[in-house]
Design a protein around this motif. Structure first.
Motif, PDB file in Angstrom:
ATOM      1  N   ILE A  14       9.300   3.961   6.857  1.00 57.44           N
ATOM      2  CA  ILE A  14       9.926   2.639   6.735  1.00 57.44           C
ATOM      3  C   ILE A  14       8.919   1.603   6.269  1.00 57.44           C
ATOM      4  CG2 ILE A  14      11.002   0.759   8.041  1.00 57.44           C
ATOM      5  CD1 ILE A  14      12.347   2.921   9.768  1.00 57.44           C
ATOM      6  N   MET A  15       7.712   1.656   6.791  1.00 60.13           N
ATOM      7  CA  MET A  15       6.692   0.684   6.404  1.00 60.13           C
ATOM      8  C   MET A  15       6.221   0.919   4.973  1.00 60.13           C
ATOM      9  SD  MET A  15       6.438  -1.442   8.790  1.00 60.13           S
ATOM     10  CE  MET A  15       4.949  -2.330   8.377  1.00 60.13           C
ATOM     11  N   THR A  18       8.828  -0.641   2.910  1.00 59.69           N
ATOM     12  CA  THR A  18       8.687  -2.100   3.009  1.00 59.69           C
ATOM     13  C   THR A  18       7.555  -2.593   2.118  1.00 59.69           C
ATOM     14  OG1 THR A  18       9.464  -1.993   5.301  1.00 59.69           O
ATOM     15  CG2 THR A  18       8.376  -4.025   4.608  1.00 59.69           C
ATOM     16  N   LEU A  21       8.761  -2.552  -1.529  1.00 60.27           N
ATOM     17  CA  LEU A  21       9.697  -3.646  -1.797  1.00 60.27           C
ATOM     18  C   LEU A  21       8.988  -4.992  -1.833  1.00 60.27           C
ATOM     19  CD1 LEU A  21      12.746  -2.527   0.378  1.00 60.27           C
ATOM     20  CD2 LEU A  21      12.526  -2.445  -2.110  1.00 60.27           C
ATOM     21  N   THR A  22       8.016  -5.181  -0.952  1.00 61.04           N
ATOM     22  CA  THR A  22       7.254  -6.434  -0.950  1.00 61.04           C
ATOM     23  C   THR A  22       6.515  -6.620  -2.273  1.00 61.04           C
ATOM     24  OG1 THR A  22       6.954  -6.313   1.457  1.00 61.04           O
ATOM     25  CG2 THR A  22       5.460  -7.768   0.231  1.00 61.04           C
ATOM     26  N   THR A  32       1.494  -9.937  -0.862  1.00 62.97           N
ATOM     27  CA  THR A  32       1.398  -8.653  -0.157  1.00 62.97           C
ATOM     28  C   THR A  32       0.381  -8.725   0.971  1.00 62.97           C
ATOM     29  OG1 THR A  32       1.979  -7.472  -2.188  1.00 62.97           O
ATOM     30  CG2 THR A  32       0.915  -6.203  -0.450  1.00 62.97           C
ATOM     31  N   LEU A  39       2.282  -8.832   9.592  1.00 60.15           N
ATOM     32  CA  LEU A  39       2.625  -7.601  10.299  1.00 60.15           C
ATOM     33  C   LEU A  39       1.508  -7.167  11.240  1.00 60.15           C
ATOM     34  CD1 LEU A  39       4.263  -5.594   7.368  1.00 60.15           C
ATOM     35  CD2 LEU A  39       5.427  -6.456   9.402  1.00 60.15           C
ATOM     36  N   PHE A  64       2.082   0.587   4.989  1.00 62.80           N
ATOM     37  CA  PHE A  64       2.580  -0.612   4.304  1.00 62.80           C
ATOM     38  C   PHE A  64       1.626  -1.003   3.178  1.00 62.80           C
ATOM     39  CE2 PHE A  64       2.220  -5.176   3.679  1.00 62.80           C
ATOM     40  CZ  PHE A  64       3.516  -5.529   3.351  1.00 62.80           C
ATOM     41  N   SER A  68       2.423  -0.820  -0.957  1.00 63.16           N
ATOM     42  CA  SER A  68       2.381  -2.021  -1.802  1.00 63.16           C
ATOM     43  C   SER A  68       1.288  -1.925  -2.856  1.00 63.16           C
ATOM     44  CB  SER A  68       2.173  -3.270  -0.935  1.00 63.16           C
ATOM     45  OG  SER A  68       1.005  -3.141  -0.142  1.00 63.16           O
TER      46      SER A  68
END
Length: 806
Positions: A14-15, A18, A21-22, A32, A39, A64, A68
């Motif tokens: 999930i991260m 995320t 998408l960020t 970012t 977070l 995450f 990114s």
């Protein structure tokens, strides 16, 4: 929040998503990093208060950041390695890393470049990246195969991104394949060498696929062979567009694609075979994994197959290692692995549909089956219905967002064909294997399989022919999609697990939230939007008034009426549906040239229209097909000429300034028969000029229309001339035969919009551009800006371009 510790791999996945998408939404390292810090603080506080350690929070932050940064690196470095050569003539050295995609008389390949040279002489400079090579086919042109090394020459271009609001992003589509540029090369500029490179397993997979297609094509009728090839290996070339549309309307598209079901059908006979050969369970599972990996190469790395194979591999390895398999962990691991390999895959439609359907079945199937099982619905039928419902509930928002089509009767054909799919697939596998030994054996089995395949085709065509079998829908917003998933998750997963009983206050809370969101939307300031769409070398403008009335002026099309551009289907209709427009109040065809009206035929066929307006010329020359489409939908047709007016609402009116009454319909005068429309909202105004030329411009400037027309409506400003407008749509794509100086002086616009695409006519002309510059008029071109969006609050205008300035 302790759920993040229960399955860490799910939290990491999930991260990672995320992070992607960020990076995608911001395209900024600063944003970012800011999100990362936020977070970091949140997870630190949470971990410290819960006292459960920092391993999982640190891992989540790491994924995450990885997601990114990997996306930003690929998006800004790898895919832009050709940026400095944009628009220049270059020679490329590389090798082909895909099969030929043949359409009509053209072949397209993905080429991995290793060298580039500007001009026709000199040394090649090292370069890394993939590009799309397109060339012509002919009697003496050989189709190039995978791994072929070659040198070719042409003009290098970078793929375009979004050209219209919320439109198709071709650049992002190619990025999913790692492609950062494209080139057209004539066959005589391509020099292929005997040496080959590439991955031998990929070449082996392609060879196996070709042999399977040959066997199936030789053993079955054409349509049945096309369907079986699609079911076995995802090869759809044998299916016509009409058949594929029938499957879509019937809600059976999923059976033409290779998916998790195919992987399951492959595992079952292999398991049975290895059991007969008395091979141990652990060895047999490892052998099955090897076959699954080969299956990926044969099917061409389809996202749904990758997902299913990785999941199956994880579950099989769990059994080999005597670990209890976890379906959610397997889903998360497969998703994470695929996205680490290619972050851009997150935006692949097949990837999204595959995981949404899988999660729908895993999370919802059991509870839906329990709900619908009763005396009237036997257990086996209930399971089929539950599987279909759970998968469709999972993919519904994604389907509507990407395809704007909802199959109403899909449950019925799915129930009818479900019992046959396993039989067809297993028989098809036997045909593919035995056909390598003898086509006679394959043909013999094909006689039996043809019965089931024909039944599936019959059910599909029958279902798609039912009135309203599928309906066209507007695109739901992301907020609506998220709300939908929350509701479905709560009703069919969380509520049954927790044993929650719904009460009246729960419904009141939902209604209250709905009312708040609806009120927030209605409190937005009243404005009129005018969008000049990018439809290439054509015209198309969309108007939405402050009260919600919608108007479409022209629909683009090919400059050659004999060529069908499908611009309405590809650009105009998607834009309207993405804008929440399923019905138009007014459709206007300014004149009967194909680059203005070709797309309107698709629009009034697919969507609802309350009125069609055409110029009041003598006869229907050029409008025959459009009028036929309008009659088939019972759309009233109004013919307008100078002096007519159309009131859209209390504050918005359109005044017709051209053509004159009884204008002839001969082809030479089509341009000057164009409807010239002045749109007024408050103190702001727009002038749409079609393709009128200097002759009619001078006529309007000289006041032949009559001074009384200017005061025909109280909403028209009385202190300016009738032609004066804030925004001018430049006539005839900026041709030198239009936009004379006297006309520009009379209009005196602040802004000019030129609807133009790549062409050989010299549009827009240097004379028109110079005149606009001399008059200090800000100019926007759709070939440079993409769609041009103008918003008016009744007293001023704001302009936005879709494509960022270079």
């Amino acid at each position: 929040m302790s759920i993040i510790y229960r399955r860490p791999i799910v939290s990491f996945c999930i991260m990672f998503i995320t992070g992607i998408l960020t990076a995608y939404l911001s395209n900024s390292v600063l944003v970012t990093v800011s999100m990362f810090i936020l977070l970091l603080v949140c997870l630190y506080v949470f971990a410290k208060n819960k006292g459960k350690g920092f391993f999982v929070p640190v891992g989540m932050l790491g994924f995450f950041l990885l997601g990114s940064l990997e996306f930003l690196i690929i998006d800004n470095v790898q895919l832009r390695s050709f940026a400095e050569y944009e628009g220049t003539e270059v020679a490329i050295r590389g090798c082909i890393v895909s099969e030929a995609d043949i359409k009509d008389s053209k072949a397209t390949y993905i080429v991995k470049a290793v060298g580039i040279r500007q001009g026709y002489r000199g040394e090649f400079k090292p370069i890394k990246g993939k590009l799309l090579l397109t060339t012509l086919l002919g009697d003496e042109v050989t189709i190039l195969d995978y791994g072929r090394q070659l040198i070719f020459e042409g003009q290098l271009t970078q793929p375009q991104g979004v050209r219209n609001p919320r439109g198709f992003d071709y650049r992002r589509y190619l990025a999913q394949k790692g492609v950062g540029a494209s080139m057209f090369a004539y066959p005589y500029t391509i020099e292929a060498f005997d040496g080959r490179s590439g991955f031998s397993l990929i070449r082996a997979g392609m060879n196996i696929r070709d042999r399977i297609v040959h066997v199936i094509d030789s053993s079955l009728p054409h349509q049945q062979a096309g369907l079986l090839n699609g079911m076995l290996i995802g090869y759809r070339e044998g299916l016509s567009d009409e058949v594929q549309e029938a499957f879509s309307n019937a809600g059976l598209t999923h059976i033409m694609a290779v998916s998790g079901a195919n992987v399951a059908f492959l595992i079952l006979p292999l398991t049975f075979l290895f059991k007969l050969l008395k091979i141990g369970k652990r060895i047999s599972k490892l052998l099955i994994i090897a076959f699954l990996i080969l299956f990926v190469f044969v099917t061409g790395f389809e996202p749904s197959v990758l997902r299913a194979v990785v999941m199956a591999t994880v579950l099989l390895l769990s059994e080999v290692l005597y670990k209890k398999p976890d379906t959610y962990a397997a889903i998360a691991f497969s998703c994470l692995l695929l996205l680490v390999i290619s972050p851009c895959m997150l935006f692949n439609i097949g990837f999204q549909l595959s995981y949404a359907a899988t999660l729908g079945i895993v999370m919802l199937y059991k509870n839906i089956a329990n709900i619908i099982t009763c005396r009237l619905i036997p257990g086996k039928v209930a399971k089929v219905i539950a599987a279909t419902l759970s998968a469709q509930l999972g993919v519904l928002p994604i389907t509507l967002i990407h395809f704007n089509r909802l199959s109403i009767i899909s449950i019925v054909p799915n129930i009818l064909v479900a019992p046959m799919l396993e039989v067809i697939t297993i028989l098809g596998m036997l045909m593919a294997v035995l056909g390598q030994l003898s086509l006679s054996l394959s043909t013999l089995i094909g006689y039996l399989n043809n019965i089931f395949l024909s039944a599936v085709l019959y059910i599909t065509k029958w279902s798609s022919g039912v009135p309203f079998a599928s309906i066209t829908t507007v695109t739901p917003s992301l907020i609506m999609a998220a709300a939908y998933y929350v509701v479905i998750w709560f009703l069919f997963w969380y509520k049954p697990i927790k044993g929650i009983s719904l009460k009246l206050q729960h419904g009141a809370v939902v209604l209250a939230f709905t009312a708040v969101f609806s009120l927030a939307g209605s409190l937005q300031p009243a404005c009129m939007d005018v969008v000049f769409l990018d439809v290439g070398q054509g015209d198309c403008a969309f108007i939405r008034t402050y009260s919600g009335k919608t108007v479409l002026i022209d629909g683009g099309g090919s400059t050659n009426s004999k060529n069908i551009s499908k611009i309405g289907e590809r650009a105009v209709i998607p834009f309207l549906l993405d804008s929440g427009v399923g019905s138009l109040d007014v459709v206007i065809a300014t004149h009967p040239h194909s680059d203005h009206i070709q797309g309107l035929g698709d629009v009034i066929t697919r969507l609802n229209a309350k009125m069609l307006i055409i110029p009041a010329i003598e006869g229907d020359a050029g409008f025959e097909e459009l009028l036929c489409s309008a009659r088939s939908k019972n759309i009233p047709v109004s013919r307008c000429c100078e002096g007519d007016k159309i009131r859209l609402d209390e504050k918005t009116v359109m005044q017709i300034l051209n053509p004159p009454i009884n204008w002839p319909d001969d082809e030479e005068s089509f341009n000057n028969s164009s409807l010239v429309i002045k749109l007024c909202y408050g103190q702001t105004s727009f002038l749409f000029t079609g393709d009128v030329e200097v002759q009619m411009e001078e006529r309007m400037v000289k006041g032949i229309l009559g001074a009384d027309i200017a005061q025909a409506d109280a909403s028209l400003p009385s202190d300016v001339s009738l032609l004066n407008a804030d925004v001018l749509k430049i006539a005839h794509h900026g041709s030198a035969s239009s936009s004379g100086k006297a006309f520009l002086d009379a209009v005196d616009p602040q802004v000019a919009v030129i609807s133009v695409g790549r062409n050989n006519f010299g549009h827009p002309s240097k004379e028109v551009l110079s005149s606009l510059e001399e008059s200090d008029v800000e100019c926007f071109r759709t070939d440079e800006c993409g769609a041009v969006i103008v918003r008016s609050d009744g007293s001023s205008i704001k302009i936005r371009r879709t494509v960022r300035g270079k």
